[in-house]
Write an enzyme that holds these catalytic residues in place. Sequence first.
Site, PDB file in Angstrom:
ATOM      1  N   GLY A   1       7.967   3.246 -33.677  1.00  0.00           N
ATOM      2  CA  GLY A   1       7.802   2.578 -34.953  1.00  0.00           C
ATOM      3  C   GLY A   1       8.343   1.174 -34.901  1.00  0.00           C
ATOM      4  N   GLY A   2       8.441   0.531 -36.066  1.00  0.00           N
ATOM      5  CA  GLY A   2       8.901  -0.836 -36.107  1.00  0.00           C
ATOM      6  C   GLY A   2      10.372  -0.991 -35.785  1.00  0.00           C
ATOM      7  N   GLU A   3      11.183   0.068 -36.047  1.00  0.00           N
ATOM      8  CA  GLU A   3      12.615  -0.032 -35.819  1.00  0.00           C
ATOM      9  C   GLU A   3      13.049   0.533 -34.475  1.00  0.00           C
ATOM     10  OE1 GLU A   3      14.495   1.887 -39.063  1.00  0.00           O
ATOM     11  OE2 GLU A   3      14.232   0.192 -40.431  1.00  0.00           O
ATOM     12  N   GLY A   4      12.334   1.525 -33.958  1.00  0.00           N
ATOM     13  CA  GLY A   4      12.766   2.142 -32.711  1.00  0.00           C
ATOM     14  C   GLY A   4      11.775   3.162 -32.206  1.00  0.00           C
TER      15      GLY A   4
ATOM     16  N   LYS B   1      16.637   8.989 -31.427  1.00  0.00           N
ATOM     17  CA  LYS B   1      15.971   7.773 -31.896  1.00  0.00           C
ATOM     18  C   LYS B   1      16.797   6.584 -31.427  1.00  0.00           C
ATOM     19  CE  LYS B   1      14.122   5.297 -35.889  1.00  0.00           C
ATOM     20  NZ  LYS B   1      13.783   5.328 -37.322  1.00  0.00           N
TER      21      LYS B   1
ATOM     22  N   ASP C   1      11.972   4.671 -49.924  1.00  0.00           N
ATOM     23  CA  ASP C   1      10.590   4.569 -49.450  1.00  0.00           C
ATOM     24  C   ASP C   1       9.939   5.947 -49.479  1.00  0.00           C
ATOM     25  OD1 ASP C   1       8.224   3.678 -48.368  1.00  0.00           O
ATOM     26  OD2 ASP C   1       8.965   3.646 -46.308  1.00  0.00           O
TER      27      ASP C   1
END
Length: 704
Positions: free
Chosen positions: A23-26, A40, A147
């Site tokens: 994903g965008g973070e990890g 993660k 979210d």
Amino acid sequence: MQLQRQFSGQLIAIDTKTAIASGGEGRIYPIAQDSSLVAKIYHKPTDEDGDKLTVMFSMPPDAPIAEPGHASIAWPIDLLHTVGGREKIVGFVMPRVNKVMPVHTFYTPKTRREQKPLFNYLYLHRTARNLASAVNALHVRGYVIGDVNESNILVTDTALVTLVDTDSFQVRDPYTGYVYRCPVGKPEFTPPELQGQTFRDIDRAPEHDLFGLAVLIFQLLMEGTHPFSGVYLGSDEPPALEARIRSGHFPTGTKRIPYRPMPAAPPFEMLHPRLRQMFVRCFEEGHANPSARPDAKTWVNAIREAEDSLITCSKNSQHKYGNHLNRCPWCDRAKLLKGRDPFPSRQAVSNGLHLQPAKIKRKKPQPPPVVREPAARRLQPATGLPRQLGQYAVPLLPMPMSRSRTPAPQVPAGKFERIFQDAAWGGVWGSLCLAAIGGIYSVIAEGGGAILGAIFVGTIWGCFFGMMWGVFTLAPNQIWRKWGGVLVGAAWGAFLLAAIGGAVFGAINSTPGIGERILAGAGVGAVWGCVWATFRPPLALPVGRVWGRRGGYLGAVWGSFVGTLAGVFLGVGLVVWQQYNVQMRPVNEFAGLLLGVAIVAAGVGSVGGVVSGGLLGFCGFAPKLPISFQPSGVNGGALGAIWGSFLGTFAGAVLGAGVSAMFPAVSAGVPVELGPVAGAIVGAGLGAIWGVVSGTVWGALGKW
């Protein structure tokens, strides 16, 4: 890559070529040493990420569903830091979830029919209930999801739910008060008061999550239809979904808006009446007052009630629908969709018939109509209305069908089983109450020092357990809830020790009638449990002022409660005033007179309150029940007291009148023709007092 678990000290090796997801973070990697866990790892870890994960690890939420091998919330169970040099937190370890799919796979008719065709309406209710349970567990612990969206919710074939991407939740450090905000969100799940705002700059609250939760529940139960989607009736360009949410334009609600429901959506009336009321309260009342939105625990109870009311269609066992409907809506919907059954039968699935395209009747070609217009075609004004639904072909996604058979869901407790359970608990509760009353009477009338000592010990132990509950289950900054736990624990400890002392010392001292009193309490409690399980509060009421028959019913409920309290306070106050200003009576006589007057005054007040409250409610002057409150704890106790007084008044009046009519000796000293009336008043008083006390306890415990 070699990392170390911060709290267990275990070294783990991460193969960077075996990422499960990114994903965008990890990225998420499997852990070779333990296949039930995953790691993660952040792309660019920061010190704030490490601080936030440390707070999350120290305060995990309670698991709402204790299922072996399943995690309702993919919560960090350990942190990962680098080895050697400056140790830096770069990720965390969490449970691995298997055989799951995003929730939209199940509520979208096309993908559900092709991938999970046996996931029926009962499963969708169970999914919604499990989702609300997981959200409630987070809110109880002080977390906010922020979210809320369909991609962060995974579901199994058996309707078990897992919330993922938990490190993006909003977290508040209970010691410093610092808030680690959730910087993202999807507009279609964002409440109207946050539409267009920058999430990175605001602290969110649980009521913001409750809007997104209601949207997901609506989509689960309404075939994927968004609650704010509808056909625009204006002549200009249809507003975007975010603008409709901001304006509070709920097409299936009670307000006049320039939209009508989507023609492809199921009818709103298909939902259970209580669920319809809660959706209206969330999307209409909650538009101006976000605190009016039903909380997650209220959704759990409402969905459980709707799930219990589902019945099976006689033509297709996969069709489940509410017992408030007089025919199967899924059979009608299958005809509307030209044979494409939303919940195909097992036989159709085994034969592959559920994947066949819709049956479209081919029309014979017709000669073109004669055009009577001149050669220059006239321009037609644009109406702004959409085309008919039938002009659009319903697309099919070419996805393979799952070959795994969905096991049968757990059958919910039926009505008679619930009545039996509540009757059993009511018998236990009634026995304890009568034994406690006997113990307290021994202390007052006979000076029972041993029982008084037992009550004191029970109070001390109750305070201790209440304090321990607050220390180990509540955040450090929830001081008032901790003190509330101490007080509730003291009350329960005193009550239980009074009951045990009354029963034990009554048997030791051969107190006459102690066994009969306890058995009578068990009988009264069993009757109370049956009545409580059989009759439910009127939660499905229209928005706004309630008139007529339903208003009279609501006014009678409030009248019984207000009349009971007024009668008891006035009667007790009069006796106390006489005791200290007119005539001093012995303690035994004073206690007996106080109890008798309180019962009669409660009976007169409750019966009079039912009559007067019913008349006022019929004219529209009855307030709503506090159904927007969480039906447990203090709020549940308030609702239970109101509803319990009404049930107790009627049950006590009927039983009292019947006993007096069958056994005239009970009402000795009263004319025979007035015996049932006197019995009804005394029974109503006993029942109303019993209902207020028992309803408060049962409502506070969430036993609805």
